[in-house]
Design an enzyme around this catalytic site. Structure first.
Site, mmCIF file in Angstrom:
data_model
loop_
_atom_site.group_PDB
_atom_site.id
_atom_site.type_symbol
_atom_site.label_atom_id
_atom_site.label_comp_id
_atom_site.label_asym_id
_atom_site.label_seq_id
_atom_site.Cartn_x
_atom_site.Cartn_y
_atom_site.Cartn_z
ATOM 1 C CD GLU A 260 36.175 -10.552 -23.336
ATOM 2 O OE1 GLU A 260 35.217 -10.034 -22.705
ATOM 3 O OE2 GLU A 260 36.265 -11.761 -23.574
ATOM 4 C CD GLU A 314 29.852 -12.383 -30.523
ATOM 5 O OE1 GLU A 314 30.056 -13.616 -30.606
ATOM 6 O OE2 GLU A 314 30.497 -11.632 -29.760
ATOM 7 C CE LYS A 317 28.369 -13.330 -25.988
ATOM 8 N NZ LYS A 317 29.548 -12.481 -25.666
ATOM 9 C CD GLU A 323 26.714 -10.557 -22.006
ATOM 10 O OE1 GLU A 323 27.421 -11.270 -22.732
ATOM 11 O OE2 GLU A 323 27.175 -9.831 -21.113
#
Length: 435
Positions: A260, A314, A317, A323
């Site tokens: 990541e 996303e 999250k 985030e």
């Protein structure tokens, strides 16, 4: 108009040198995501040939069958206890989620857990037994030679990361976990998986870490006092801290895969650096850095495989705004920003600074970060006067707009003034005035 940052690309041909590889993380904690089959079409349209997922969803595994896209499957943290305590559970998981799909689905690795040392549910003690049981299960199906097993670490597993040459693992983890895991990786030829986020280091230390150093932009570099090597990116320094930590334990022959890394396109007001221009710069320049070949200063021959985080924004999250904004794409498949993801796309890559949102001298993004941009209507003479001040008494960093430097073009007073005014503005704490 804002200055354009021209990045000169020099790609080595496959016959000259090996290069690294770029993949992407396909997280699904979001509303209104496209179906798995549409996601595969999106991946293929972008010529992304590696993907990592955070579970083993059958719809995803089936959709990837026959696509030629290499896949890393995750055994989630919540299953580690069962996989560690019961070899039969690990065997059934491998049978149902790996053997049932391979080789039609090109599974190349199993990531056992994710950042377990940071997991509040105390899953660290289950990590090694789960890894061993998964490996045994793969061997049962004669897949242990083609599918690698490892576990992604957060950089918090590193006790010391600065300077890179002093890299060391957390003392409490070395004997019970790190050394046995590295021995396993060495014996199986598997890589150490590491999640590396220069953004978080920059966000917490923006007063001492130059943004250009964090974004792979041209800079004077940082010399490692321990070994004399000069680093031109925070990413390389973080990776070499991990290499140094392994070397300190006599595991120089274990490779690294970056499972990541990324940069958010939006953040809260206190999340310094989270913006679309910075996210595009980081990821675009990272792709250039990896696909151009070559390793790190400490491991110059270590071509890296790097998975960008993440494919989609996303929205479900938890945590700060950043985030939910690491994605390359929105759920409707529109790009958040335009960067190349292949060597072919890099040939015409031009990193562009954020354009002015209005005719004012300042612009603000949803991240709360601001830039200073010259007013074109101020006139050439007044702009030149301000430019002279900023680059002289004002102490702005004007080296990049000198002839032959990366930001010299476009060669106009307005473009150069925008660069110099912004440098002065950022240096002086984003004060909303200028002499």
């Amino acid at each position: 108009m804002a200055p354009i940052f021209i990045l000169l690309l020099s790609l080595l041909s496959a016959s000259d040198a090996a290069t690294g590889a770029i993949g992407v993380n396909y997280g699904r904690i979001a509303s209104n995501l496209p179906s798995a089959s549409r996601v595969v079409r999106l991946l293929k349209s972008q010529r992304i040939d590696r993907v990592k997922v955070y579970d083993s969803d059958p719809a995803v595994l089936k959709a990837l069958a026959g696509s030629g896209i290499k896949l890393t499957v995750n055994l989630p943290n919540e299953l580690l206890s069962s996989a560690a305590r019961h070899p039969s559970y690990a065997a059934a998981w491998v049978k149902n989620n790996i053997a049932a799909y391979h080789p039609a689905t090109a599974i190349e690795a199993v990531a056992v857990g994710n950042e377990v040392f940071a997991d509040p549910h105390n899953t660290t003690r289950f990590l090694l037994p789960a890894i061993y049981n998964v490996q045994k299960a793969l061997a049962k199906y004669k897949l242990d030679g083609v599918i690698k097993v490892s576990s992604p670490f957060a950089l918090s597993a590193i006790q010391n990361s600065y300077p890179a040459s002093a890299g060391s693992f957390r003392h409490d983890l070395v004997e019970p976990v790190i050394k046995p895991l590295l021995e396993f990786l060495k014996k199986t030829g598997s890589p150490l998986m590491i999640n590396v986020y220069p953004f978080f280091a920059y966000e917490s230390n923006a007063d001492v870490i130059p943004l250009d150093y964090a974004l792979f932009r041209p800079n004077t570099g940082v010399v490692d006092a321990g070994n004399g090597l000069r680093y031109f990116s925070l990413f390389d320094a973080q990776i070499d801290a991990v290499f140094a930590a392994m070397s300190a334990l006599k595991y120089d022959d274990v490779s690294i895969v970056v499972t990541e890394t990324g940069w958010p396109s939006k953040g809260d007001s206190n999340e310094i650096g989270a913006s679309v221009p910075n996210a595009a710069a980081f990821n675009g320049n990272l792709v250039r850095r990896i696909l151009s070949g070559g390793g790190t200063p400490l491991r110059p021959k270590a071509n890296l495989t790097v998975f960008l985080f993440a494919l989609f924004n996303e929205d479900r999250k938890f945590g700060p705004t950043s985030e939910r904004n690491f994605g390359l794409f929105y759920p409707d498949e529109r790009k958040v920003y335009n960067i190349p993801l292949t060597a072919e796309g890099l040939k015409g890559y031009v990193e562009q600074a954020a354009p002015p949102l209005s005719d004012g001298e300042r612009m603000k993004t949803g991240s709360g970060e601001t830039w200073c941009v010259a007013k074109g209507e101020a006139g050439k003479d007044q702009l030149q006067e301000g430019l002279d001040f900023a680059c002289g008494e004002g102490g702005a960093n004007c080296h990049p707009i000198q002839p032959g430097s990366t930001c010299f073009d476009p060669n106009t007073v307005e473009a150069h003034a925008s660069y110099a005014f912004n440098s002065y503005y950022q240096k002086n704490g984003r004060a909303t005035w200028m002499p």
